[in-house]
Design a protein around this motif. Structure first.
Motif, PDB file in Angstrom:
ATOM      1  N   ASN B 132      -4.725  -2.323  -2.625  1.00 48.25           N
ATOM      2  CA  ASN B 132      -4.203  -1.349  -3.577  1.00 48.25           C
ATOM      3  C   ASN B 132      -5.296  -0.431  -4.100  1.00 48.25           C
ATOM      4  OD1 ASN B 132      -1.273  -1.383  -4.513  1.00 48.25           O
ATOM      5  ND2 ASN B 132      -1.716  -3.556  -4.298  1.00 48.25           N
ATOM      6  N   CYS B 133      -6.547  -0.815  -3.856  1.00 50.31           N
ATOM      7  CA  CYS B 133      -7.679  -0.055  -4.414  1.00 50.31           C
ATOM      8  C   CYS B 133      -8.590   0.489  -3.324  1.00 50.31           C
ATOM      9  CB  CYS B 133      -8.503  -0.939  -5.351  1.00 50.31           C
ATOM     10  SG  CYS B 133      -7.550  -1.733  -6.632  1.00 50.31           S
ATOM     11  N   SER B 134      -8.091   0.600  -2.087  1.00 46.15           N
ATOM     12  CA  SER B 134      -8.971   0.952  -0.966  1.00 46.15           C
ATOM     13  C   SER B 134      -8.885   2.407  -0.535  1.00 46.15           C
ATOM     14  CB  SER B 134      -8.676   0.052   0.235  1.00 46.15           C
ATOM     15  OG  SER B 134      -8.921  -1.294  -0.093  1.00 46.15           O
ATOM     16  N   GLY B 135      -8.206   3.259  -1.299  1.00 47.05           N
ATOM     17  CA  GLY B 135      -8.139   4.665  -0.914  1.00 47.05           C
ATOM     18  C   GLY B 135      -7.160   4.905   0.214  1.00 47.05           C
ATOM     19  N   ALA B 136      -7.467   5.926   1.041  1.00 52.77           N
ATOM     20  CA  ALA B 136      -6.529   6.337   2.091  1.00 52.77           C
ATOM     21  C   ALA B 136      -6.493   5.301   3.214  1.00 52.77           C
ATOM     22  CB  ALA B 136      -6.954   7.694   2.647  1.00 52.77           C
ATOM     23  N   GLN B 137      -5.291   4.888   3.590  1.00 53.04           N
ATOM     24  CA  GLN B 137      -5.127   3.918   4.670  1.00 53.04           C
ATOM     25  C   GLN B 137      -4.053   4.386   5.631  1.00 53.04           C
ATOM     26  OE1 GLN B 137      -5.355  -0.366   2.950  1.00 53.04           O
ATOM     27  NE2 GLN B 137      -5.098   0.968   1.188  1.00 53.04           N
ATOM     28  N   SER B 138      -4.093   3.833   6.857  1.00 50.87           N
ATOM     29  CA  SER B 138      -3.087   4.235   7.844  1.00 50.87           C
ATOM     30  C   SER B 138      -2.266   3.016   8.253  1.00 50.87           C
ATOM     31  CB  SER B 138      -3.773   4.885   9.049  1.00 50.87           C
ATOM     32  OG  SER B 138      -4.804   4.078   9.519  1.00 50.87           O
ATOM     33  N   ASP B 142       0.238   3.423   5.252  1.00 53.31           N
ATOM     34  CA  ASP B 142       0.196   4.881   5.173  1.00 53.31           C
ATOM     35  C   ASP B 142       1.191   5.348   4.096  1.00 53.31           C
ATOM     36  OD1 ASP B 142       0.591   7.656   5.647  1.00 53.31           O
ATOM     37  OD2 ASP B 142      -0.037   7.400   7.729  1.00 53.31           O
ATOM     38  N   PRO B 143       0.725   6.178   3.157  1.00 56.43           N
ATOM     39  CA  PRO B 143       1.657   6.615   2.095  1.00 56.43           C
ATOM     40  C   PRO B 143       2.855   7.418   2.591  1.00 56.43           C
ATOM     41  CG  PRO B 143      -0.526   7.622   1.823  1.00 56.43           C
ATOM     42  CD  PRO B 143      -0.641   6.636   2.928  1.00 56.43           C
ATOM     43  N   ILE B 144       2.875   7.815   3.862  1.00 62.46           N
ATOM     44  CA  ILE B 144       4.063   8.543   4.338  1.00 62.46           C
ATOM     45  C   ILE B 144       5.298   7.649   4.333  1.00 62.46           C
ATOM     46  CG2 ILE B 144       2.824  10.217   5.795  1.00 62.46           C
ATOM     47  CD1 ILE B 144       3.945   8.700   8.230  1.00 62.46           C
ATOM     48  N   PHE B 148       4.535   4.192  -2.168  1.00 59.97           N
ATOM     49  CA  PHE B 148       3.253   4.378  -2.844  1.00 59.97           C
ATOM     50  C   PHE B 148       3.478   5.161  -4.120  1.00 59.97           C
ATOM     51  CE2 PHE B 148      -0.864   6.551  -3.416  1.00 59.97           C
ATOM     52  CZ  PHE B 148      -1.724   5.477  -3.263  1.00 59.97           C
ATOM     53  N   THR B 153      -1.653   4.620  -9.363  1.00 63.76           N
ATOM     54  CA  THR B 153      -1.916   4.197  -7.984  1.00 63.76           C
ATOM     55  C   THR B 153      -1.472   2.777  -7.693  1.00 63.76           C
ATOM     56  OG1 THR B 153      -3.854   5.596  -7.974  1.00 63.76           O
ATOM     57  CG2 THR B 153      -3.685   3.989  -6.188  1.00 63.76           C
TER      58      THR B 153
END
Lengths: 353, 254
Positions: B132-138, B142-144, B148, B153
């Protein structure tokens, strides 16, 4: 052999097209390895964001810059990040009290500046965002700002003749996804570092303060620096500065994030770097001039019941003291940063220089 | 005599230490190499009926009718325990969705599981605090996937949406968006299931484990959700109530 020549020729044509898209031929907008080198100011603390999992390269930075200045991120393609985060205003929105979005919608908070972001562990006035890389998702998806979904943004980028080669060049393969988009934006905004103001030069003996600025600094350190801590001019904490909330904005600040009553109406202490350019002031932009801010803090009354005790400790500021503090605050303007060509909008061409 | 007592104690403590170690010991690289596959297949139910989106009407324990239009959730940190106490751990996250119009799947394929008889499975419903605290992920994170929260956050662990005629929300909506990795609103729950008969992972075979997820369990035990009083949960407030309800929504199927 002939076909190979043809292939080389097409590659040449394609790259020429690509170059014309991004103004790479103009040295003012070109980005070299040196331009993306992270230089940490010696007197700054260790940054929270280190680019450890997001290796700085000119190509990714350039992709980030194109994303930052392209309206493709908004639903109706009318607003870019750069529309409201203007370079000359330290990437805040000059002379706008509240943020604007697409269709002229109004947000409910004053746009924060973008500078020294890698030294922040939380983002937004209420600190709701926990990581620099995911910060852009907020304005992109906020209905009052860009009102777009992440899914749609990625689909648009995947179809974009402008962005396909930019992603390919940045990551050496054609994959376009949100992680790459967000990391590229992070390289662009993460390198926005302001540490070349007169104040910074004064600290290392390269500039002299007038007696008024000198006195202003002394007063500042005695009365303001417990929250606006040097050298970042914020301690990243949340405070209730006593402002009576504008009920039409329905904004309870930090309390909306932590769900604790004692956090209601607390907002993040903003940096004061480039404060000359980031007007208007306060989380709702209610004060248009620095003198309004100094008058507010320099009047020793309790404005609201749960005002932070540090506010009343400031005491009454005399007119001379306010002038001196103001003179000091103006030394925080960093012209090198405000005119840094690396962060200029390449689509503006000559007009931007 | 005193000396002997000491020896016994020493032996006991050694035994205890060894036990602790063996139960948390992960497999050696060599064992992992001899790999075999397992498919975890999710089956979504409402009580004893197979979940049908939009078109089927269900009734909660208060007699209130409802339909379901969306069911999405995250599971991760899948842990399989072998008879000898050794554990196989997969730290990935998976996005599970009951939606024919999305590419997300209801099955998870797990590769490279060492041979043996497995007695239980454990996994998280939710996303741990690190992710939850790692920034952008795929990938799944993926936030798409629209799982999220941008203003505060964090991943939404589970989305259940639908309608109930008794809901006073616009369009009679019922909507439960559950997430939160921080105390006191931590909604991460660990699901532990024992296999009725041990699961045998053997050479060159692929086995399927069928898991039943009963959506009606989200709305009851320990707290019965009354659609007139709690039609919507979309932030930390009341989220843990639903999270405490979803702990028992999974069952292993024969």
């Amino acid at each position: 052999m002939k076909s190979r020549t043809r292939i080389f020729f097409s590659i040449f044509v394609v790259s020429a097209m690509f170059l014309s898209f991004v103004n790479n031929d103009d040295p003012y907008y070109s980005i070299s390895k040196k331009d993306v080198k992270l230089v940490l100011p010696k007197n700054f603390p260790k940054p929270y964001y280190t680019f450890e999992n997001n290796k700085l390269t000119p190509e990714v930075f350039l992709l980030g810059r194109e994303l930052f200045y392209d309206e493709i991120l908004s639903k109706d393609r009318t607003v870019s990040c750069g529309s409201c985060h203007q370079r000359i205003a330290a990437f805040s929105h000059i002379d706008h009290t509240l943020s604007h979005g697409i269709y002229g919608r109004m947000g409910n908070r004053n746009i924060p500046s973008l500078q020294n972001l890698i030294w922040n562990n939380t983002f937004m006035w209420d600190g709701g965002v926990n990581h620099l890389e995911v910060q852009p998702i907020g304005p992109i998806t906020n209905p009052l700002e860009m009102d777009e979904t992440m899914e749609a943004v990625i689909l648009k980028l995947q179809k974009s003749e402008k962005f396909k080669p930019l992603f390919q060049k940045a990551y050496s393969d054609p994959l376009i996804n949100s992680e790459r988009m967000l990391k590229a934006l992070t390289q662009f905004v993460g390198l926005m570092i302001s540490n070349h103001s007169k104040y910074d030069k004064y600290l290392v003996g390269k500039a002299e303060f007038t007696p008024q600025e000198e006195n202003g600094l002394k007063l500042f350190r005695a009365k303001c620096a417990s929250c606006h801590t040097e050298p970042l001019f914020t301690d990243n904490s949340f405070k209730n500065n006593g402002l009576i909330s504008d009920s039409s904005l329905h904004d309870i600040g930090r309390g909306a994030i932590t769900r604790k009553n004692e956090d209601n109406y607390l907002y993040k202490v903003p940096t004061l770097r480039n404060i000359e350019m980031t007007y208007p002031y306060m989380h709702d932009g209610r004060f248009s001039k620095l003198k309004d801010v100094l008058n507010y803090y320099g009047t020793t009354t309790n404005h609201t019941t749960n005002q932070d005790p540090l506010i009343s400790k400031i005491g009454v500021l005399t007119p001379e003291e306010k002038k001196d503090i103001l003179a000091f605050l103006l030394t925080l303007t960093d012209r090198e940063f405000l005119n840094d060509r690396r962060f200029a909008d390449p689509n503006m061409g000559q007009k931007n220089k | 005599m005193g000396k002997r007592m000491f020896q016994i104690r020493l032996n006991n403590s050694i035994t205890i230490i060894l036990c602790c170690f063996s139960s948390s010991f992960l497999f050696s690289q060599k064992e992992v190499k001899a790999h075999h596959g397992l498919t975890l297949q999710m089956h979504h139910y409402v009580g004893d009926k197979v979940l049908v989106l939009d078109d089927s009407t269900y009734t909660n324990s208060l007699g209130q009718a409802y339909t379901i239009s969306k069911l999405n959730y995250y599971i991760g940190n899948i842990r399989l325990t072998r008879k000898d106490g050794k554990e196989f751990l997969l730290q990935n996250y998976f996005f599970i969705s009951e939606d024919e119009e999305k590419t997300a799947s209801k099955s998870i394929f797990i590769d490279k599981i060492p041979e043996g008889e497995y007695t239980s499975i454990q996994f998280l419903l939710g996303v741990d605090s690190l992710h939850n605290c790692s920034g952008a992920q795929s990938g799944a994170l993926d936030p798409i996937n629209a799982m999220f929260w941008t203003w505060n956050t964090g991943y939404i662990f589970l989305k259940l949406e639908g309608k109930s005629p008794v809901s006073k929300e616009p369009g009679h909506t019922i909507e439960y968006h559950i997430g939160g990795y921080k105390q006191p609103s931590n909604c991460i729950r660990t699901i532990s299931l024992k296999f009725e008969t041990p699961l045998v992972i053997a050479k060159k075979t692929n086995v399927t484990v069928n898991l039943k997820a009963d959506v009606s369990e989200l709305l009851k035990t320990p707290t019965t959700i009354d659609f007139t009083k709690l039609p919507v949960v979309n932030n930390a407030l009341n989220a843990t109530t639903i999270a405490d309800n979803y702990v028992d929504m999974f069952q292993s199927m024969k």
